[in-house]
Design a protein around this motif. Structure first.
Motif, PDB file in Angstrom:
ATOM      1  N   LEU A 139      19.698  -1.379  30.174  1.00  0.00           N
ATOM      2  CA  LEU A 139      20.404  -2.622  29.851  1.00  0.00           C
ATOM      3  C   LEU A 139      21.054  -3.280  31.060  1.00  0.00           C
ATOM      4  O   LEU A 139      21.215  -4.498  31.084  1.00  0.00           O
ATOM      5  CB  LEU A 139      21.471  -2.370  28.782  1.00  0.00           C
ATOM      6  N   SER A 140      21.436  -2.498  32.064  1.00  0.00           N
ATOM      7  CA  SER A 140      22.200  -3.118  33.155  1.00  0.00           C
ATOM      8  C   SER A 140      21.842  -2.557  34.523  1.00  0.00           C
ATOM      9  O   SER A 140      22.611  -2.728  35.464  1.00  0.00           O
ATOM     10  CB  SER A 140      23.698  -2.925  32.901  1.00  0.00           C
ATOM     11  N   GLY A 141      20.710  -1.892  34.669  1.00  0.00           N
ATOM     12  CA  GLY A 141      20.389  -1.262  35.941  1.00  0.00           C
ATOM     13  C   GLY A 141      19.464  -2.092  36.806  1.00  0.00           C
ATOM     14  O   GLY A 141      19.214  -3.275  36.556  1.00  0.00           O
ATOM     15  N   TYR A 142      18.950  -1.456  37.865  1.00  0.00           N
ATOM     16  CA  TYR A 142      18.032  -2.079  38.802  1.00  0.00           C
ATOM     17  C   TYR A 142      16.662  -1.408  38.689  1.00  0.00           C
ATOM     18  O   TYR A 142      16.545  -0.243  38.321  1.00  0.00           O
ATOM     19  CB  TYR A 142      18.542  -1.942  40.239  1.00  0.00           C
ATOM     20  N   TYR A 143      15.621  -2.170  39.063  1.00  0.00           N
ATOM     21  CA  TYR A 143      14.279  -1.616  39.053  1.00  0.00           C
ATOM     22  C   TYR A 143      14.026  -0.782  40.315  1.00  0.00           C
ATOM     23  O   TYR A 143      14.504  -1.112  41.398  1.00  0.00           O
ATOM     24  CB  TYR A 143      13.229  -2.722  38.949  1.00  0.00           C
ATOM     25  N   ILE A 144      13.254   0.304  40.129  1.00  0.00           N
ATOM     26  CA  ILE A 144      12.895   1.199  41.220  1.00  0.00           C
ATOM     27  C   ILE A 144      11.387   1.392  41.185  1.00  0.00           C
ATOM     28  O   ILE A 144      10.789   1.503  40.113  1.00  0.00           O
ATOM     29  CB  ILE A 144      13.568   2.583  41.059  1.00  0.00           C
ATOM     30  N   VAL A 145      10.769   1.414  42.364  1.00  0.00           N
ATOM     31  CA  VAL A 145       9.348   1.716  42.451  1.00  0.00           C
ATOM     32  C   VAL A 145       9.148   2.899  43.388  1.00  0.00           C
ATOM     33  O   VAL A 145       9.746   2.983  44.452  1.00  0.00           O
ATOM     34  CB  VAL A 145       8.532   0.497  42.933  1.00  0.00           C
ATOM     35  N   TYR A 146       8.327   3.850  42.937  1.00  0.00           N
ATOM     36  CA  TYR A 146       7.850   4.934  43.792  1.00  0.00           C
ATOM     37  C   TYR A 146       6.399   4.619  44.107  1.00  0.00           C
ATOM     38  O   TYR A 146       5.615   4.309  43.206  1.00  0.00           O
ATOM     39  CB  TYR A 146       7.943   6.284  43.071  1.00  0.00           C
ATOM     40  N   LYS A 204      -3.687   0.381  43.483  1.00  0.00           N
ATOM     41  CA  LYS A 204      -2.448   0.829  44.105  1.00  0.00           C
ATOM     42  C   LYS A 204      -1.684   1.686  43.101  1.00  0.00           C
ATOM     43  O   LYS A 204      -1.459   1.266  41.962  1.00  0.00           O
ATOM     44  CB  LYS A 204      -1.576  -0.362  44.534  1.00  0.00           C
ATOM     45  N   LEU A 205      -1.278   2.875  43.544  1.00  0.00           N
ATOM     46  CA  LEU A 205      -0.611   3.822  42.649  1.00  0.00           C
ATOM     47  C   LEU A 205       0.901   3.661  42.785  1.00  0.00           C
ATOM     48  O   LEU A 205       1.469   3.883  43.861  1.00  0.00           O
ATOM     49  CB  LEU A 205      -1.025   5.248  43.007  1.00  0.00           C
ATOM     50  N   THR A 206       1.553   3.254  41.689  1.00  0.00           N
ATOM     51  CA  THR A 206       3.004   3.068  41.694  1.00  0.00           C
ATOM     52  C   THR A 206       3.600   3.636  40.415  1.00  0.00           C
ATOM     53  O   THR A 206       2.921   3.760  39.393  1.00  0.00           O
ATOM     54  CB  THR A 206       3.387   1.576  41.784  1.00  0.00           C
ATOM     55  N   LEU A 207       4.883   3.960  40.479  1.00  0.00           N
ATOM     56  CA  LEU A 207       5.626   4.429  39.307  1.00  0.00           C
ATOM     57  C   LEU A 207       6.933   3.652  39.259  1.00  0.00           C
ATOM     58  O   LEU A 207       7.653   3.565  40.262  1.00  0.00           O
ATOM     59  CB  LEU A 207       5.911   5.926  39.418  1.00  0.00           C
ATOM     60  N   MET A 210      10.164   5.380  48.124  1.00  0.00           N
ATOM     61  CA  MET A 210      10.882   4.758  47.015  1.00  0.00           C
ATOM     62  C   MET A 210      11.586   3.490  47.490  1.00  0.00           C
ATOM     63  O   MET A 210      12.060   3.422  48.627  1.00  0.00           O
ATOM     64  CB  MET A 210      11.923   5.726  46.461  1.00  0.00           C
ATOM     65  N   LYS A 211      11.607   2.480  46.615  1.00  0.00           N
ATOM     66  CA  LYS A 211      12.375   1.265  46.901  1.00  0.00           C
ATOM     67  C   LYS A 211      13.147   0.888  45.654  1.00  0.00           C
ATOM     68  O   LYS A 211      12.595   0.855  44.551  1.00  0.00           O
ATOM     69  CB  LYS A 211      11.463   0.101  47.306  1.00  0.00           C
ATOM     70  N   ILE A 212      14.449   0.595  45.829  1.00  0.00           N
ATOM     71  CA  ILE A 212      15.272   0.107  44.730  1.00  0.00           C
ATOM     72  C   ILE A 212      15.564  -1.370  44.979  1.00  0.00           C
ATOM     73  O   ILE A 212      15.945  -1.768  46.086  1.00  0.00           O
ATOM     74  CB  ILE A 212      16.582   0.928  44.604  1.00  0.00           C
ATOM     75  N   PHE A 213      15.337  -2.186  43.978  1.00  0.00           N
ATOM     76  CA  PHE A 213      15.470  -3.647  44.126  1.00  0.00           C
ATOM     77  C   PHE A 213      16.895  -4.078  43.753  1.00  0.00           C
ATOM     78  O   PHE A 213      17.149  -4.542  42.634  1.00  0.00           O
ATOM     79  CB  PHE A 213      14.432  -4.354  43.244  1.00  0.00           C
ATOM     80  N   ASN A 214      17.812  -3.953  44.703  1.00  0.00           N
ATOM     81  CA  ASN A 214      19.207  -4.291  44.451  1.00  0.00           C
ATOM     82  C   ASN A 214      19.821  -5.130  45.557  1.00  0.00           C
ATOM     83  O   ASN A 214      21.033  -5.295  45.623  1.00  0.00           O
ATOM     84  CB  ASN A 214      20.034  -3.014  44.248  1.00  0.00           C
ATOM     85  N   ASP A 215      18.970  -5.660  46.450  1.00  0.00           N
ATOM     86  CA  ASP A 215      19.464  -6.486  47.556  1.00  0.00           C
ATOM     87  C   ASP A 215      19.535  -7.944  47.100  1.00  0.00           C
ATOM     88  O   ASP A 215      18.506  -8.563  46.815  1.00  0.00           O
ATOM     89  CB  ASP A 215      18.527  -6.346  48.759  1.00  0.00           C
ATOM     90  N   GLU A 216      20.732  -8.489  47.054  1.00  0.00           N
ATOM     91  CA  GLU A 216      20.934  -9.853  46.558  1.00  0.00           C
ATOM     92  C   GLU A 216      20.220 -10.893  47.424  1.00  0.00           C
ATOM     93  O   GLU A 216      19.938 -11.997  46.969  1.00  0.00           O
ATOM     94  CB  GLU A 216      22.425 -10.183  46.493  1.00  0.00           C
TER      95      GLU A 216
END
Length: 673
Positions: free
Chosen positions: A250-257, A240-243, A203-209
């Motif tokens: 409204l105010s969150g970050y994107y996450i990919v599995y 490529k298999l991703t979720l 998993m990766k969360i895209f929250n690094d400025e």
């Protein structure tokens, strides 16, 4: 209630006297899940309004309290419903926190108590596997898109049927039971494949400025959850298999599995980052001002454009159009998200549409005598002209010497007004020749002739174009040798203009790469390098700074020359892919489509190749999908491809319609007007 649609949320707003906000919630794609997760900042944002002068007005405290009250009632009902149905009582964000903390430690696969059984005499074997609740694997196997493609993959590779029961993606308390059926050894292979897949999910969360600025910008400005499907489809098209998820709509970050390791669908984090930063684009807020009062024709074309992009979004799922118009605003905002080349084309198309219908006020350029003449004699005709273009809000003010009209009609309206003053006739003379030269003496004669009848010549245009010529075939055996030789010499020059007609489309061949075309399709790396295209980024659409359009689809016939079926399938795929991409990317701006034939002559059976290519192109252009396009397909050859060119020419000659003993061909006709 937790899985309410956007429309059901709208009904809930109406039932609670918040009907004025229905359109806002709809534009923001707020469904039952998003409604449940609304925070205070989100509530403030969706309940705000904008005055006519653009000032943003926050909702009153009373409005906020009332909304929070009904929202809390909704949440209680959702919790009760979940408890009654023995579903997960945690929200999506709590489940996310568990996954972030535990990563993939909570993934497990166990077999059920029923180990296996044979269901018929030929030994078909069934086995049930269980994915434990609250695991990342549950997210994968409850995603409809992933389930569908994995079951197809297992069936194709192992001939094993995989039955996955329908289950809500966010209800993960109950275990998921997957039933596999097939040959025993193949079922075991599928089990190992599933285990390999699930144990390598990351998993990766895209929250690094610092490293995720582009994706964080998407998170900040895009409220539509439709782009989650767009991202998933783009990566799946790359095998490529991703979720994809967002912590808050409204105010969150994107996450990919994603699946790492050595699985068929594996992908690295570096590949994901490269694709997001180099192949996916977001264009924010192209504004159409005063949208409530735009011309009817502009409104119609705008609606057609939006509907066309929505249909493409549903069909291909590689680009989303996001648009909204708040009830308290006078402007419409249109955004695009998806593959870079598709987004760039959509952006250009909408800007061209806006510029086309931009209203302008310009001078007609009439003197006082001409204006008085029109007012005395043509008031009724001028009024009819305004009525004819009523959908474009055309206004003609003769006294003020101005017209108000959309950009694309300015020249035409001026010409129609001026034609009321100056009566113009156009005379056309045609000459069968590749070029027609009008000498200075000829000019003087024409000018004198016009003056004799109290007229003048505004301009003389000479144009040469290829027209269809139909001549009877000679049947007289006693024709002289001289006439026969002259006829053969004339006929031999026609090959460079061989052309076929298919429905509203045409196919022709040319011995020059200097021909003026709307788009060129190239298939070799050599041609790609000539066009400054880096082949390592794969197939795609490219447009230069000076407007040259190129579609790169790598293909070569001699790579598939093992058997006829293989080359036929290869040609069919190449032609259909090329035509489909042009129809998607630039239907309205392309008429002449060129195919570069570089290296095609290296195929060992050139005649068969030419015949297969032309027949496949005829099939495509004659189909119901493209028969009304009015395209001109041109195959381009260089000086070193004479033999290959002649093969194409001879095949076109045999395919041309032979009608009642007449020969048909295309030849240059010079017209003087």
């Amino acid at each position: 209630m937790a899985i309410w649609t956007v429309d059901q949320v709208g009904d809930w707003l109406k039932a609670n006297s918040f009907e004025k906000y229905v359109e806002i919630f709809k534009n923001e794609d707020i469904d039952g899940i998003a409604l449940f997760g609304l925070q205070d900042d989100d509530i403030l944002k969706v309940l705000s309004s904008r005055d006519e002068d653009g000032t943003i007005r926050n909702p009153t405290m009373r409005t906020q309290r009332k909304f929070r009250t009904i929202l809390e009632e909704y949440r209680k009902l959702v919790r009760q419903e979940r408890k009654q149905r023995r579903r997960s009582s945690s929200s999506v964000n709590k489940e996310l926190d568990i996954n972030i903390n535990n990563n993939v430690k909570n993934i497990s696969i166990t077999t059920s108590k029923i180990k296996s059984h044979t269901i018929n005499d030929i030994g078909t074997y069934s086995k049930t596997y269980t994915i434990e609740p609250k695991s990342i694997g549950m997210k994968f196997f409850t995603n409809e898109f992933i389930c569908s493609n994995l079951t197809k993959y297992f069936l194709k590779k192992y001939n094993v049927t995989c039955h996955i029961p329908i289950q809500n993606q966010y209800d993960t308390k109950d275990a998921l039971h997957i039933k596999l059926s097939g040959v025993k050894e193949n079922v075991k292979n599928v089990r190992n494949d599933i285990h390999s897949l699930l144990t390598t999910i990351k998993m990766k969360i895209f929250n690094d400025e610092n490293t995720d600025k582009k994706i964080i910008r998407w998170s900040k400005y895009i409220y539509s959850d439709s782009i989650l499907n767009i991202l998933q489809k783009i990566f799946f098209d790359k095998n490529k298999l991703t979720l994809w998820e967002k912590t808050n709509i409204l105010s969150g970050y994107y996450i990919v599995y994603y699946v790492s390791g050595q699985h068929t669908f594996s992908v690295s984090e570096e590949f994901i980052n490269h694709t997001l930063n180099n192949e996916i684009s977001y264009v924010k807020d192209i504004i159409i001002e005063n949208v409530e009062n735009i011309q009817l024709k502009f409104r119609k074309e705008l609606d057609e454009f939006i509907n066309n992009k929505k249909e493409q979004q549903l069909q291909y799922q590689t680009m989303a159009i996001i648009y909204c118009q708040y009830s308290f605003q006078t402007e419409m905002k249109i955004s695009f998200f998806g593959l870079r080349n598709q987004v760039d084309i959509a952006k250009k198309q909408i800007k061209l549409l806006i510029n086309k219908h931009r209203m302008r006020k310009i001078s007609i350029g009439l003197d006082s005598t001409q204006r008085e003449f029109l007012l005395d004699n043509y008031v009724h005709e001028i009024k009819n002209l305004e009525i004819n273009y009523n959908d474009d809000n055309v206004k003609i003010q003769i006294r003020e010497n101005i017209i108000i009209a959309p950009q694309y009609l300015i020249k035409k309206i001026k010409q129609l007004i001026q034609s009321m003053i100056f009566q113009t006739s156009i005379l056309i003379f045609q000459y069968i020749k590749n070029a027609f030269i009008l000498t200075e003496k000829d000019h003087l004669k024409l000018k004198t002739l016009a003056q004799n009848y109290h007229c003048e010549i505004n301009k003389i245009d000479i144009e040469t174009k290829k027209d269809l010529i139909i001549l009877p075939k000679g049947k007289n055996v006693s024709t002289s040798k001289y006439i026969t030789n002259e006829s053969n010499q004339f006929y031999s020059t026609l090959s460079m203009w061989r052309k076929l007609s298919i429905s509203n489309n045409t196919i022709e061949i040319h011995k020059s790469y200097d021909l003026q075309v709307d788009i060129t399709i190239i298939s070799t790396i050599v041609d790609a390098i000539k066009e400054n295209i880096d082949p390592k980024y794969g197939n795609g659409y490219f447009e230069s700074d000076y407007g040259k359009r190129v579609l790169f689809i790598e293909w070569s016939p001699y790579l598939s020359q093992e058997n006829n079926n293989q080359i036929n399938e290869s040609i069919k795929k190449f032609i259909s892919t090329s035509i489909k991409q042009i129809d998607i990317l630039c239907t309205n701006v392309v008429k002449t489509i060129a195919f570069a034939t570089t290296d095609w002559e290296n195929y060992y059976n050139r005649k068969q190749l030419a015949e297969d290519i032309l027949n496949e192109m005829i099939n495509q252009l004659g189909s119901k999908y493209y028969s009304d396009r009015s395209w001109n397909i041109v195959f381009l050859f260089n000086d070193e491809q004479n033999d290959f060119f002649n093969e194409f020419s001879q095949i076109i000659s045999t395919l041309q319609t032979d009608r009642d003993g007449y020969e048909q061909f295309f030849y240059p006709i010079s017209s003087m007007s």
